[in-house]
Design an enzyme around this catalytic site. Structure first.
Site, mmCIF file in Angstrom:
data_model
loop_
_atom_site.group_PDB
_atom_site.id
_atom_site.type_symbol
_atom_site.label_atom_id
_atom_site.label_comp_id
_atom_site.label_asym_id
_atom_site.label_seq_id
_atom_site.Cartn_x
_atom_site.Cartn_y
_atom_site.Cartn_z
ATOM 1 N N ASP A 44 0.869 -1.168 0.000
ATOM 2 C CA ASP A 44 0.000 0.000 0.000
ATOM 3 C C ASP A 44 0.921 1.238 0.000
ATOM 4 O O ASP A 44 2.097 1.137 0.355
ATOM 5 C CB ASP A 44 -0.864 -0.045 1.267
ATOM 6 C CG ASP A 44 -1.566 1.256 1.529
ATOM 7 O OD1 ASP A 44 -2.247 1.751 0.623
ATOM 8 O OD2 ASP A 44 -1.430 1.793 2.655
ATOM 9 N N ASP A 65 -0.206 5.129 0.816
ATOM 10 C CA ASP A 65 -0.474 6.153 1.843
ATOM 11 C C ASP A 65 -0.538 5.520 3.224
ATOM 12 O O ASP A 65 -1.349 4.625 3.472
ATOM 13 C CB ASP A 65 -1.780 6.882 1.538
ATOM 14 C CG ASP A 65 -1.684 7.664 0.244
ATOM 15 O OD1 ASP A 65 -0.765 8.492 0.139
ATOM 16 O OD2 ASP A 65 -2.504 7.438 -0.659
HETATM 17 C C1 XBP Z 1 -5.378 6.153 0.717
HETATM 18 C C2 XBP Z 1 -6.526 6.900 0.199
HETATM 19 C C3 XBP Z 1 -6.352 7.953 -0.803
HETATM 20 C C4 XBP Z 1 -5.659 9.207 -0.325
HETATM 21 C C5 XBP Z 1 -5.909 10.338 -1.274
HETATM 22 O O1 XBP Z 1 -5.081 5.130 -0.192
HETATM 23 O O2 XBP Z 1 -7.642 6.594 0.581
HETATM 24 O O3 XBP Z 1 -7.633 8.293 -1.240
HETATM 25 O O4 XBP Z 1 -6.181 9.592 0.943
HETATM 26 O O5 XBP Z 1 -5.531 10.028 -2.559
HETATM 27 P P1 XBP Z 1 -3.948 3.991 0.037
HETATM 28 P P2 XBP Z 1 -6.454 10.395 -3.834
HETATM 29 O O6 XBP Z 1 -3.612 3.938 1.525
HETATM 30 O O7 XBP Z 1 -4.596 2.742 -0.484
HETATM 31 O O8 XBP Z 1 -2.762 4.392 -0.799
HETATM 32 O O9 XBP Z 1 -6.998 11.770 -3.596
HETATM 33 O O10 XBP Z 1 -5.517 10.316 -5.011
HETATM 34 O O11 XBP Z 1 -7.539 9.346 -3.873
HETATM 35 MG MG MG Z 2 -2.932 3.194 3.398
#
Ligand code: XBP
Ligand code: MG
Length: 227
Positions: free
Chosen positions: A9, A11
């Site tokens: 993953d 973020d």
């Molecule tokens: C995390 C998310 C993302 C980010 C924002 O995703 O939910 O939506 O908060 O990014 P992960 P976007 O942990 O799966 O990477 O605005 O590009 O959606």
């Molecule tokens: Mg995440």
């Protein structure tokens, strides 16, 4: 079956990026004349909806409004992505402990490295350039991101897509996640999953995880990840 790939993953797992996302959302709202402002506690709740556009639509619906319409939200989200890229390029974002070394060691052991994320592909690019000084394709063998799947996490689709691009069955990989939605997604795709909680997900339920580690430093990793 032996371990052939690691699927990360982005973020919260590779780096604590959500404050940069929150800043980008709030600055985009202000620049667009929209009187929305997401506090840390708002955002903790809002993160339960994965995907930036989906999160904005959910917030609008929660207010009981019809505006901004979905098309306007999509446009605003493009601006948010551009702003996020600027914030990340400005520096100050570090990989979480152990991430760089784990990827290096796994690569040296012949494993492939993949990403399965809800965020947009340009955001993976921005993070790779800022934290590795390289384009995302030079860091990751496979990237499954954002709108490439119709159902975002907690649906299993994005991890299933990463596995399909790796051409591997789930038994040959381990997923790394920081959130309950991500854990459900990875488990739904049949993957063993290591969770490393992040600042926004510390209170999530990780009881379905195969391992929970405070970070990815070698000292905290399970035997399955010692190469
Ligand atoms: C995390 C998310 C993302 C980010 C924002 O995703 O939910 O939506 O908060 O990014 P992960 P976007 O942990 O799966 O990477 O605005 O590009 O959606
Ligand atoms: Mg995440």
């Amino acid at each position: 079956m032996s371990l052939r790939a690691l699927i990360f993953d982005v973020d919260g797992t590779l780096a604590e990026t959500e404050e940069a996302h929150r800043q980008a959302f709030n600055e985009t709202f202000a620049a667009g004349g929209l009187d929305w402002h997401w506090s840390v506690s708002d955002y903790t709740q809002l993160l339960r909806t994965t995907g930036g556009k989906e999160r904005m639509r959910r917030y609008r619906d929660g207010l009981g409004f019809r505006d901004p319409a979905d098309a306007a939200i999509a446009l605003m989200h493009q601006r948010k992505t551009a702003r996020y890229g600027e914030i990340v390029a400005g520096g100050g974002l570090a990989l979480r402990p152990g991430v760089r070394a784990l990827i290096d060691v796994a690569r040296s052991a012949g494993l492939r490295i993949a990403v399965a994320t809800t965020t947009n592909r340009p955001n993976v690019e921005a993070l790779s350039r800022a934290c590795w000084g390289k384009p995302a394709d030079a860091v990751f063998d496979v990237i499954a991101a954002g709108d490439e799947v119709s159902a975002k996490k907690p649906a299993p689709d994005v991890f299933a897509l990463a596995l399909a691009r790796l051409d591997l069955p789930p038994e040959a990989a381990i997923a790394f996640e920081d959130s309950e939605n991500g854990l459900r997604s990875a488990k739904g795709a049949g993957l063993r999953t290591l969770v490393t909680p992040s600042t926004y997900t510390a209170r999530d339920d990780f009881s379905a995880a195969d391992w929970v580690c405070r970070d990815l430093s070698a000292a905290h990793l399970p035997d399955a990840l010692r190469f």
